[in-house]
Motif scaffolding. Structure first.
Motif, PDB file in Angstrom:
ATOM      1  N   TYR A   5      53.259  37.524  22.617  1.00  0.00           N
ATOM      2  CA  TYR A   5      52.024  38.303  22.704  1.00  0.00           C
ATOM      3  C   TYR A   5      51.759  38.686  24.162  1.00  0.00           C
ATOM      4  CZ  TYR A   5      51.595  35.950  18.236  1.00  0.00           C
ATOM      5  OH  TYR A   5      51.842  35.454  16.987  1.00  0.00           O
ATOM      6  N   ARG A   6      51.212  39.863  24.328  1.00  0.00           N
ATOM      7  CA  ARG A   6      50.822  40.256  25.681  1.00  0.00           C
ATOM      8  C   ARG A   6      49.662  41.248  25.600  1.00  0.00           C
ATOM      9  NH1 ARG A   6      55.437  44.398  28.086  1.00  0.00           N
ATOM     10  NH2 ARG A   6      55.427  45.916  26.374  1.00  0.00           N
ATOM     11  N   TRP A  12      45.741  43.996  22.654  1.00  0.00           N
ATOM     12  CA  TRP A  12      46.810  43.010  22.524  1.00  0.00           C
ATOM     13  C   TRP A  12      47.952  43.575  21.680  1.00  0.00           C
ATOM     14  CZ3 TRP A  12      47.473  38.182  24.667  1.00  0.00           C
ATOM     15  CH2 TRP A  12      46.401  37.706  25.429  1.00  0.00           C
ATOM     16  N   GLU A  13      49.145  43.060  21.948  1.00  0.00           N
ATOM     17  CA  GLU A  13      50.355  43.497  21.255  1.00  0.00           C
ATOM     18  C   GLU A  13      51.195  42.286  20.875  1.00  0.00           C
ATOM     19  OE1 GLU A  13      53.217  46.822  22.716  1.00  0.00           O
ATOM     20  OE2 GLU A  13      54.098  44.937  23.407  1.00  0.00           O
ATOM     21  N   TYR A  14      51.870  42.352  19.706  1.00  0.00           N
ATOM     22  CA  TYR A  14      52.821  41.284  19.380  1.00  0.00           C
ATOM     23  C   TYR A  14      54.220  41.865  19.375  1.00  0.00           C
ATOM     24  CZ  TYR A  14      53.300  42.950  14.496  1.00  0.00           C
ATOM     25  OH  TYR A  14      53.562  43.685  13.374  1.00  0.00           O
ATOM     26  N   ARG A  15      55.201  41.026  19.651  1.00  0.00           N
ATOM     27  CA  ARG A  15      56.612  41.401  19.596  1.00  0.00           C
ATOM     28  C   ARG A  15      57.360  40.252  18.917  1.00  0.00           C
ATOM     29  NH1 ARG A  15      59.631  45.221  22.015  1.00  0.00           N
ATOM     30  NH2 ARG A  15      57.798  45.866  23.197  1.00  0.00           N
ATOM     31  N   ILE A  16      58.097  40.579  17.836  1.00  0.00           N
ATOM     32  CA  ILE A  16      58.813  39.544  17.071  1.00  0.00           C
ATOM     33  C   ILE A  16      60.308  39.758  17.237  1.00  0.00           C
ATOM     34  CG2 ILE A  16      59.234  38.556  14.779  1.00  0.00           C
ATOM     35  CD1 ILE A  16      56.482  39.626  13.953  1.00  0.00           C
ATOM     36  N   SER A  17      61.007  38.687  17.625  1.00  0.00           N
ATOM     37  CA  SER A  17      62.474  38.712  17.709  1.00  0.00           C
ATOM     38  C   SER A  17      63.029  37.976  16.495  1.00  0.00           C
ATOM     39  CB  SER A  17      62.943  38.012  18.991  1.00  0.00           C
ATOM     40  OG  SER A  17      62.430  38.677  20.127  1.00  0.00           O
ATOM     41  N   PRO A  26      70.707  40.448  16.571  1.00  0.00           N
ATOM     42  CA  PRO A  26      69.289  40.271  16.921  1.00  0.00           C
ATOM     43  C   PRO A  26      68.539  41.599  16.845  1.00  0.00           C
ATOM     44  CG  PRO A  26      70.654  40.187  18.886  1.00  0.00           C
ATOM     45  CD  PRO A  26      71.591  40.203  17.734  1.00  0.00           C
ATOM     46  N   LYS A  27      67.289  41.531  16.405  1.00  0.00           N
ATOM     47  CA  LYS A  27      66.445  42.718  16.328  1.00  0.00           C
ATOM     48  C   LYS A  27      65.046  42.372  16.794  1.00  0.00           C
ATOM     49  CE  LYS A  27      66.737  45.913  13.330  1.00  0.00           C
ATOM     50  NZ  LYS A  27      66.636  46.743  12.098  1.00  0.00           N
ATOM     51  N   GLU A  28      64.256  43.396  17.074  1.00  0.00           N
ATOM     52  CA  GLU A  28      62.870  43.203  17.475  1.00  0.00           C
ATOM     53  C   GLU A  28      61.980  44.201  16.763  1.00  0.00           C
ATOM     54  OE1 GLU A  28      62.165  43.448  21.636  1.00  0.00           O
ATOM     55  OE2 GLU A  28      62.758  41.369  22.014  1.00  0.00           O
ATOM     56  N   THR A  29      60.748  43.790  16.516  1.00  0.00           N
ATOM     57  CA  THR A  29      59.739  44.701  16.012  1.00  0.00           C
ATOM     58  C   THR A  29      58.440  44.385  16.729  1.00  0.00           C
ATOM     59  OG1 THR A  29      58.645  45.560  14.045  1.00  0.00           O
ATOM     60  CG2 THR A  29      59.054  43.198  14.086  1.00  0.00           C
ATOM     61  N   SER A  30      57.632  45.378  16.961  1.00  0.00           N
ATOM     62  CA  SER A  30      56.387  45.148  17.709  1.00  0.00           C
ATOM     63  C   SER A  30      55.290  46.068  17.202  1.00  0.00           C
ATOM     64  CB  SER A  30      56.616  45.395  19.198  1.00  0.00           C
ATOM     65  OG  SER A  30      56.992  46.744  19.414  1.00  0.00           O
ATOM     66  N   LYS A  31      54.053  45.665  17.523  1.00  0.00           N
ATOM     67  CA  LYS A  31      52.896  46.479  17.179  1.00  0.00           C
ATOM     68  C   LYS A  31      51.756  46.123  18.112  1.00  0.00           C
ATOM     69  CE  LYS A  31      50.096  48.082  13.305  1.00  0.00           C
ATOM     70  NZ  LYS A  31      49.773  47.917  11.874  1.00  0.00           N
ATOM     71  N   GLY A  32      51.033  47.129  18.549  1.00  0.00           N
ATOM     72  CA  GLY A  32      49.924  46.898  19.475  1.00  0.00           C
ATOM     73  C   GLY A  32      48.628  47.466  18.958  1.00  0.00           C
ATOM     74  N   GLY A  33      47.612  47.489  19.860  1.00  0.00           N
ATOM     75  CA  GLY A  33      46.326  48.071  19.510  1.00  0.00           C
ATOM     76  C   GLY A  33      45.316  47.103  18.949  1.00  0.00           C
ATOM     77  N   GLU A  46      51.787  37.904   9.301  1.00  0.00           N
ATOM     78  CA  GLU A  46      52.051  38.730   8.119  1.00  0.00           C
ATOM     79  C   GLU A  46      53.393  39.452   8.244  1.00  0.00           C
ATOM     80  OE1 GLU A  46      50.088  42.409   5.553  1.00  0.00           O
ATOM     81  OE2 GLU A  46      49.016  41.578   7.268  1.00  0.00           O
ATOM     82  N   ALA A  47      53.694  39.969   9.449  1.00  0.00           N
ATOM     83  CA  ALA A  47      54.955  40.656   9.694  1.00  0.00           C
ATOM     84  C   ALA A  47      56.137  39.706   9.552  1.00  0.00           C
ATOM     85  CB  ALA A  47      54.951  41.293  11.076  1.00  0.00           C
ATOM     86  N   GLU A  48      55.985  38.486  10.083  1.00  0.00           N
ATOM     87  CA  GLU A  48      57.053  37.476   9.968  1.00  0.00           C
ATOM     88  C   GLU A  48      57.314  37.129   8.513  1.00  0.00           C
ATOM     89  OE1 GLU A  48      55.438  34.397  12.420  1.00  0.00           O
ATOM     90  OE2 GLU A  48      56.674  34.939  14.151  1.00  0.00           O
ATOM     91  N   SER A  49      56.220  37.079   7.729  1.00  0.00           N
ATOM     92  CA  SER A  49      56.350  36.763   6.300  1.00  0.00           C
ATOM     93  C   SER A  49      57.168  37.838   5.588  1.00  0.00           C
ATOM     94  CB  SER A  49      54.964  36.650   5.667  1.00  0.00           C
ATOM     95  OG  SER A  49      55.071  36.452   4.272  1.00  0.00           O
TER      96      SER A  49
END
Length: 404
Positions: A5-6, A12-17, A26-33, A46-49
């Motif tokens: 998180y940053r 705030w934004e999350y980034r999942i590896s 390896p991949k990444e997905t992120s979402k902010g706002g 929820e995204a991890e699920s």
């Protein structure tokens, strides 16, 4: 799988590896706002699920190639019939991916997709294009409702250009043509390898007098034939893919599983074929018995090939100077002959194993229209005769009793 998180500005934004289960990379997905870190954390959970459960995470950024391949392998292959999966996989590989593989889910537009459908119709029949569209639409419906990785299905209301009315006409033999066809099958051929065999005559007679499908006929074993009750049991169908091994599958629809009553001629033919089959095995050295109790089989005991049956059928049509049709014409012929004989359409539908009476009525529209016209003519004649009778009675009555 790990979430970071940053804060960017006041959001705030999350980034999942994570590791892509299909590629192992390896991949990444992120979402902010998000207004607070807590909101970002809840969204990340929820995204991890979704990643854990579905394998899809990016909001519409998944490529069509990856999405369709995963959708087929994980969510279709284990749950549909083998033949159904084979058709779906082939259509995705040969028709959908060559055009859409590099697109992202979010990039498909209705207009571009409709243009593609219109192009397909220039080369394929309406039915084929409908099958291709149905697979793609089903996959995108899951992307919306099951995986929630796109908000709406862009191809939901796409239209398939229809065939011209004339191309929908079913092909069948008249009663006279069917008799000519079967007489030709029965004739001994000089170059035939197993001239003593009556197998094809019995096979085509059975199909023409019961309306069963070719796959249903070729899947029959002697255990399915009940000579006492004069029936055959349709509980399986033979699938013989091109360049692949044949296998038995469940019938086409739930109602396709049925008991079909046989007329006396067909029962006698089946009994005769059972004896003939044993005679042929004894007569020809390389003709082997089947270990599966198959009613119609190759000389080596294996299932009879559908493409071989189709080719033989065409040869007989040519010899008999008849329209060159396919074995499926025997099914249509039986249905038409039943309806023309005045048999109840519900019975015809059940005998054919159609999903509903509507399917039967729609398929044999020209016959059902004639039945309706004939019924209306009978009604009109009945009413007219009744009216004439009443008029005649009144006139007679007045003549006999002029003072009344």
């Amino acid at each position: 799988m790990m979430a970071f998180y940053r804060k960017r500005g006041n959001k705030w934004e999350y980034r999942i590896s994570y590791i892509d289960r299909r590629t192992g990379k390896p991949k990444e997905t992120s979402k902010g706002g998000f207004r607070t870190k807590k909101e970002a954390q809840l969204a990340a959970v929820e995204a991890e699920s979704k990643i854990q459960h579905f394998g899809f995470a990016e909001n519409g950024r998944e490529t069509i190639k990856k999405y369709m391949e995963d959708w087929l392998e994980v969510y279709k292959k284990p749950y549909v019939e083998k033949i159904t999966y084979s058709v779906q996989e082939r259509n995705v590989r040969l028709n959908i991916l060559p055009r859409w593989s590099h697109y992202k889910l979010k990039d498909i537009t209705r207009t571009e997709y409709q243009k593609w459908i219109n192009e397909l119709r220039e080369n394929y029949s309406e039915g084929t294009v409908r099958r291709i569209h149905s697979i793609f639409k089903s996959a995108l419906d899951d992307a919306v409702h099951e995986f929630r990785i796109i908000r709406e299905n862009p191809i939901q209301k796409v239209k398939i250009p229809k065939d011209k009315e004339s191309s929908k006409e079913i092909k069948y033999f008249t009663k006279k043509q069917l008799d000519l066809f079967l007489k030709e099958v029965k004739k001994p051929q000089k170059n035939a390898k197993y001239q003593h065999s009556i197998q094809y005559f019995v096979l085509f007679s059975l199909m023409g007098r019961t309306g069963i499908r070719i796959g249903e006929a070729l899947a029959l074993t002697w255990d399915d034939f009940d000579s006492n009750n004069k029936t055959i049991s349709i509980n399986k169908t033979l699938i013989y893919p091109l360049n692949s091994q044949p296998y038995l599958s469940t019938p086409k629809t739930k109602k396709s599983k049925r008991i079909v009553k046989l007329d006396k001629v067909t029962v006698n033919l089946m009994k005769k074929h059972r004896i003939n089959q044993k005679e042929v095995i004894l007569r020809y050295e390389n003709y082997k018995a089947t270990d599966k109790n198959i009613i119609f089989h190759q000389h080596d005991g294996r299932w009879l090939r559908t493409n071989v049956v189709r080719e033989y059928f065409k040869v007989v049509c040519k010899r008999a100077n008849l329209p060159v049709l396919s074995p499926h014409a025997l099914r249509h012929s039986h249905a038409v002959h039943l309806l023309e004989a005045g048999v109840n359409i519900k019975y015809v539908s059940e005998r054919l194993g159609h999903a509903s009476v509507k399917v039967t009525a729609d398929t044999y529209l020209h016959v059902t229209n004639k039945i309706e016209d004939d019924a209306l003519t009978l009604y009109e004649n009945y009413v007219e005769n009744r009216d004439r009778a009443k008029t005649g009675q009144t006139s007679s009555s007045n003549t006999q009793n002029p003072n009344k």
